[in-house]
Structure formats: structure tokens, C-alpha cells
Design a protein around this motif. Structure first.
Motif, PDB file in Angstrom:
ATOM      1  N   TYR A   1       0.825  -1.203   0.000  1.00 14.95           N
ATOM      2  CA  TYR A   1       0.000   0.000   0.000  1.00 14.95           C
ATOM      3  C   TYR A   1       0.862   1.258   0.000  1.00 14.95           C
ATOM      4  O   TYR A   1       0.574   2.207  -0.716  1.00 14.95           O
ATOM      5  CB  TYR A   1      -0.955   0.021   1.195  1.00 14.95           C
TER       6      TYR A   1
ATOM      7  N   CYS B   1       2.258   1.816  -3.402  1.00 13.98           N
ATOM      8  CA  CYS B   1       1.213   2.305  -4.311  1.00 13.98           C
ATOM      9  C   CYS B   1       0.914   3.775  -4.035  1.00 13.98           C
ATOM     10  O   CYS B   1       0.782   4.574  -4.969  1.00 13.98           O
ATOM     11  CB  CYS B   1      -0.058   1.470  -4.163  1.00 13.98           C
ATOM     12  N   TYR B   2       0.786   4.134  -2.761  1.00 16.57           N
ATOM     13  CA  TYR B   2       0.562   5.546  -2.413  1.00 16.57           C
ATOM     14  C   TYR B   2       1.713   6.399  -2.943  1.00 16.57           C
ATOM     15  O   TYR B   2       1.502   7.467  -3.496  1.00 16.57           O
ATOM     16  CB  TYR B   2       0.467   5.747  -0.899  1.00 16.57           C
TER      17      TYR B   2
END
Length: 171
Positions: A16, A19-20
Motif C-alpha cells: 500500500y 502504491c501511495y
């Protein structure tokens, strides 16, 4: 994927965060509307902060209601330490994404400005070359005009002299 064999939490959190990072970097580096890009970035950072604070408050109270003993090995409770780490991680990822995205945007902008300046210099160089050719043609035309004018006036003087001398010396 490889980290999921070691720890599911680490692989999910890292995935995550990456991805951020990629989304924020790409948005800041290549976003067309700079003001809107920074507003969205601020909203994303604020939402992440609010989510962490709310989760922190809910988790701490959930631990106390459930009667889980507090961790006494450090400055913070176990839940607080986890959320402080989450804040620091998000700060690092979001800050680096913004810094790297801004750097990429500045470099792309500078390349665009330099390319425009190079095109302008090329156009100016072509115009200067054309102006130089025009000036040289004008100089040659003036010299030719002066030379032809001199010869024509010489021919006129010689013709006038020949007309006067023709009666006296026809040979």
C-alpha cells in the motif's frame, strides 16, 4: 509478493505504501493543474493523518476496554508505538513522493524551457543568416550598380568625344 511469505502485514503495508508513493509521485510529477495537484495532495495527507489519529484513539480505547495489559518496554504503549511508526512511515513516504515528484516536475519544466529557448535561438540564427545574405546581396548590387554606372558614363563621354572628333579625324 515475496514478503507475504515472511509476514502478511508487512507485505500489505509495504504494498500500500509503495502504491501511495507511486500515485502521489506521478500526480505531483506529471499533474497538469499544479494548484489542484497540491490541493489533492494536501487532502490525501490530511485524510491519512485523520485516519491514523482516529484509528489510534479507537485502538487505544479498545485495548483498555478489552483489558489488554499495557506494554511497558518503551516510551509509548504498544498501540501508540504502532501508530507513531505509521505516522513516521506515512510522513516519509508522502514527503519523499512529494519531494521526488516536485524535482521531476522541475526538471521536466526546465527541459521544456530549454527546448523552447533552443528553438528560439535556432530561429534567430536562421533569421540572422538570411539577413546576412540579404545584406551581402545589397552590397553586391550597390557595387555592380556603381561599376555599371561608371562604365555607362564612360561610354557616354567616349561617344560624345567620338562625335566631335568624327568630323576632324574620321579614321
Amino acid at each position: 509478493f515475496a514478503l507475504s511469505y515472511v509476514s502478511e502485514i508487512v507485505s500489505a503495508t509495504l504494498s500500500y505504501q509503495l502504491c501511495y508513493f507511486a500515485v502521489l509521485y506521478a500526480g505531483i510529477a506529471w499533474g497538469k493543474n499544479r494548484t489542484l495537484t497540491w490541493i489533492v495532495y494536501a487532502l490525501v495527507c490530511t485524510a491519512a493523518l485523520v485516519w491514523i489519529v482516529v484509528a489510534w484513539a479507537a485502538t487505544d480505547s479498545a485495548y483498555s476496554i478489552a483489558g489488554v495489559e499495557e506494554y511497558s518496554g518503551g516510551l509509548f504503549s504498544q498501540a501508540t508505538a504502532g501508530y507513531v511508526m505509521a505516522c513516521m512511515t506515512n510522513l516519509f513516504y508522502f514527503g519523499c513522493a512529494a519531494l521526488m515528484g516536485r524535482t521531476a516536475w522541475n526538471q521536466a519544466y526546465q527541459r521544456t524551457v530549454l527546448a523552447a529557448q533552443a528553438r528560439q535561438l535556432e530561429q534567430q540564427a536562421e533569421q540572422m543568416a538570411q539577413d546576412a545574405v540579404t545584406r551581402d546581396r545589397l552590397r553586391i548590387a550597390r557595387e555592380l550598380h556603381d561599376s555599371v554606372g561608371h562604365h555607362v558614363s564612360s561610354m557616354g563621354i567616349q561617344a560624345a568625344a567620338a562625335r566631335r572628333a568624327l568630323a576632324k579625324k574620321p579614321e
